[in-house]
Design a protein around this motif. Structure first.
Motif, PDB file in Angstrom:
ATOM      1  N   GLU A 186      -6.520   2.629  -8.850  1.00 60.42           N
ATOM      2  CA  GLU A 186      -6.239   4.064  -8.717  1.00 60.42           C
ATOM      3  C   GLU A 186      -6.271   4.762 -10.082  1.00 60.42           C
ATOM      4  O   GLU A 186      -5.762   5.871 -10.242  1.00 60.42           O
ATOM      5  CB  GLU A 186      -4.848   4.284  -8.096  1.00 60.42           C
ATOM      6  N   HIS A 192      -2.163   9.785 -15.037  1.00 55.64           N
ATOM      7  CA  HIS A 192      -2.666   8.405 -14.985  1.00 55.64           C
ATOM      8  C   HIS A 192      -2.260   7.601 -16.219  1.00 55.64           C
ATOM      9  O   HIS A 192      -2.370   6.386 -16.240  1.00 55.64           O
ATOM     10  CB  HIS A 192      -4.183   8.401 -14.796  1.00 55.64           C
ATOM     11  N   ARG A 198       0.586   3.990  -2.790  1.00 52.55           N
ATOM     12  CA  ARG A 198       0.221   5.353  -2.385  1.00 52.55           C
ATOM     13  C   ARG A 198       1.243   6.364  -2.907  1.00 52.55           C
ATOM     14  O   ARG A 198       0.911   7.426  -3.383  1.00 52.55           O
ATOM     15  CB  ARG A 198       0.125   5.440  -0.865  1.00 52.55           C
ATOM     16  N   TRP A 199       2.531   5.985  -2.825  1.00 50.35           N
ATOM     17  CA  TRP A 199       3.570   6.921  -3.292  1.00 50.35           C
ATOM     18  C   TRP A 199       3.366   7.227  -4.781  1.00 50.35           C
ATOM     19  O   TRP A 199       3.437   8.380  -5.200  1.00 50.35           O
ATOM     20  CB  TRP A 199       4.972   6.370  -3.056  1.00 50.35           C
ATOM     21  N   ASN A 218       0.830  -1.217   0.000  1.00 44.87           N
ATOM     22  CA  ASN A 218       0.000   0.000   0.000  1.00 44.87           C
ATOM     23  C   ASN A 218       0.855   1.254   0.000  1.00 44.87           C
ATOM     24  O   ASN A 218       0.521   2.248  -0.641  1.00 44.87           O
ATOM     25  CB  ASN A 218      -0.928   0.017   1.222  1.00 44.87           C
ATOM     26  N   ARG A 219       1.964   1.218   0.745  1.00 44.31           N
ATOM     27  CA  ARG A 219       2.840   2.402   0.784  1.00 44.31           C
ATOM     28  C   ARG A 219       3.424   2.701  -0.587  1.00 44.31           C
ATOM     29  O   ARG A 219       3.525   3.851  -1.011  1.00 44.31           O
ATOM     30  CB  ARG A 219       3.993   2.190   1.761  1.00 44.31           C
ATOM     31  N   SER A 251       0.542   6.855  -6.582  1.00 42.47           N
ATOM     32  CA  SER A 251      -0.738   7.502  -6.907  1.00 42.47           C
ATOM     33  C   SER A 251      -0.820   8.930  -6.368  1.00 42.47           C
ATOM     34  O   SER A 251      -1.608   9.722  -6.868  1.00 42.47           O
ATOM     35  CB  SER A 251      -1.922   6.662  -6.423  1.00 42.47           C
ATOM     36  N   GLN A 252       0.008   9.265  -5.365  1.00 42.14           N
ATOM     37  CA  GLN A 252      -0.071  10.626  -4.818  1.00 42.14           C
ATOM     38  C   GLN A 252       0.933  11.589  -5.440  1.00 42.14           C
ATOM     39  O   GLN A 252       1.003  12.746  -5.068  1.00 42.14           O
ATOM     40  CB  GLN A 252       0.124  10.585  -3.295  1.00 42.14           C
ATOM     41  N   ARG A 253       1.727  11.100  -6.388  1.00 36.29           N
ATOM     42  CA  ARG A 253       2.688  12.016  -7.027  1.00 36.29           C
ATOM     43  C   ARG A 253       1.953  12.955  -7.964  1.00 36.29           C
ATOM     44  O   ARG A 253       1.370  12.528  -8.959  1.00 36.29           O
ATOM     45  CB  ARG A 253       3.727  11.207  -7.816  1.00 36.29           C
ATOM     46  N   SER A 254       1.996  14.243  -7.630  1.00 37.01           N
ATOM     47  CA  SER A 254       1.174  15.196  -8.364  1.00 37.01           C
ATOM     48  C   SER A 254       1.637  15.374  -9.811  1.00 37.01           C
ATOM     49  O   SER A 254       0.859  15.738 -10.679  1.00 37.01           O
ATOM     50  CB  SER A 254       1.183  16.545  -7.649  1.00 37.01           C
TER      51      SER A 254
END
Ligand SMILES: C[S@@+](CC[C@H](N)C(=O)[O-])C[C@H]1O[C@@H](n2cnc3c(N)ncnc32)[C@H](O)[C@@H]1O
Length: 230
Positions: free
Chosen positions: A82, A61, A51-52, A47-48, A54-57
């Motif tokens: 995601e 996608h 998350r890293w 998950n970490r 998918s959260q990179r602005s």
């Protein structure tokens, strides 16, 4: 052994026979009872990593993501959830690729590309980015560099091949996100210093691996370096 080599020894986890047998068992269990098999290092680590990414602005996608040694492919399924659209998983075990394909199909996902590929084989690796295909924006590795290192920990040849091949697969801005339980942060930085620069470390939970409890994993984000020609 030197600091670079670490203090672990050759293990069956470094052989293709081991992984073929393991994934053939997991494939049967999936067919019989729907068990997707081992999530290496646990869901928290997976998950970490997800998350890293998918959260990179700055990451669209449509970014090309490659999971090196994808096993049952569940990390890519999480990225699919995601809304990542260009996902590829490779593994040198045919049974792993069959399992990953079946697990994805059961989840109704048919647009992740799962391919048999030995990351240490130059021809297989160059096939991944041939025929007009772009290089990858992200390479993921959860436990695969560890498995490769266990083949013969005292011989750096395979580890060097891994680093040069992963470097060749990434775009200039590409990132390698790698989780290891066998190597420390300092050792990984040393192994990859020619091709990659450390940009970030993710916080590490502890977990069980190979029967040993309480081990801590290291998850690092590396940026591809531009290598001098010649
Ligand atoms: C510890 S398992 C991790 C599997 C998966 N990444 C996960 O986290 O569940 C190591 C994986 O690396 C794969 N592997 C080992 N050496 C490889 C190589 N040279 N090329 C491609 N895959 C390899 C194995 O088949 C196995 O699936």
């Amino acid at each position: 052994m030197s600091e670079e080599e670490g203090d672990f020894h050759s293990s069956q986890l470094g052989s293709k026979e081991y992984w073929d047998a393991a994934y053939n068992r997991e494939l049967k269990a999936f067919t019989d009872i729907g068990d997707v098999g081992e999530i290496w290092f646990g869901e928290d680590v997976q998950n970490r990593m997800v998350r890293w990414v998918s959260q990179r602005s700055d990451l669209l996608h449509s970014a090309r993501v490659l999971d090196l040694g994808c096993g049952n492919g569940t990390m890519l399924l999480e990225l699919h959830e995601e809304d990542f659209m260009d996902l590829t998983g490779v593994d040198y075990s045919e049974a792993a690729i069959q399992l990953a394909t079946d697990v994805a199909a059961k989840a109704g996902v048919t647009d992740i590309s799962f391919e048999v590929c030995d990351i240490l084989n130059e021809e297989s690796v160059s096939n991944l980015i041939q025929e007009g295909k772009d290089k990858f924006d992200i390479c993921l590795d959860k436990g695969t560099y560890d498995a490769i290192s266990l083949h013969d920990p005292s011989d750096p040849t395979d580890r060097r091949l891994y680093a040069t091949h992963v470097h060749s697969l990434l775009t200039d801005q590409g990132r390698l996100i790698i989780t290891s339980c066998n190597w420390t942060k300092d050792q990984l930085v040393l192994h990859f210093e020619k091709e990659f620069e450390l940009v970030h470390e993710l916080p590490a939970p502890s977990f069980t691996f190979g029967g040993k409890k309480g081990q801590t994993v290291t998850t690092l984000i590396f940026r591809k370096k531009t290598l001098d020609a010649g």
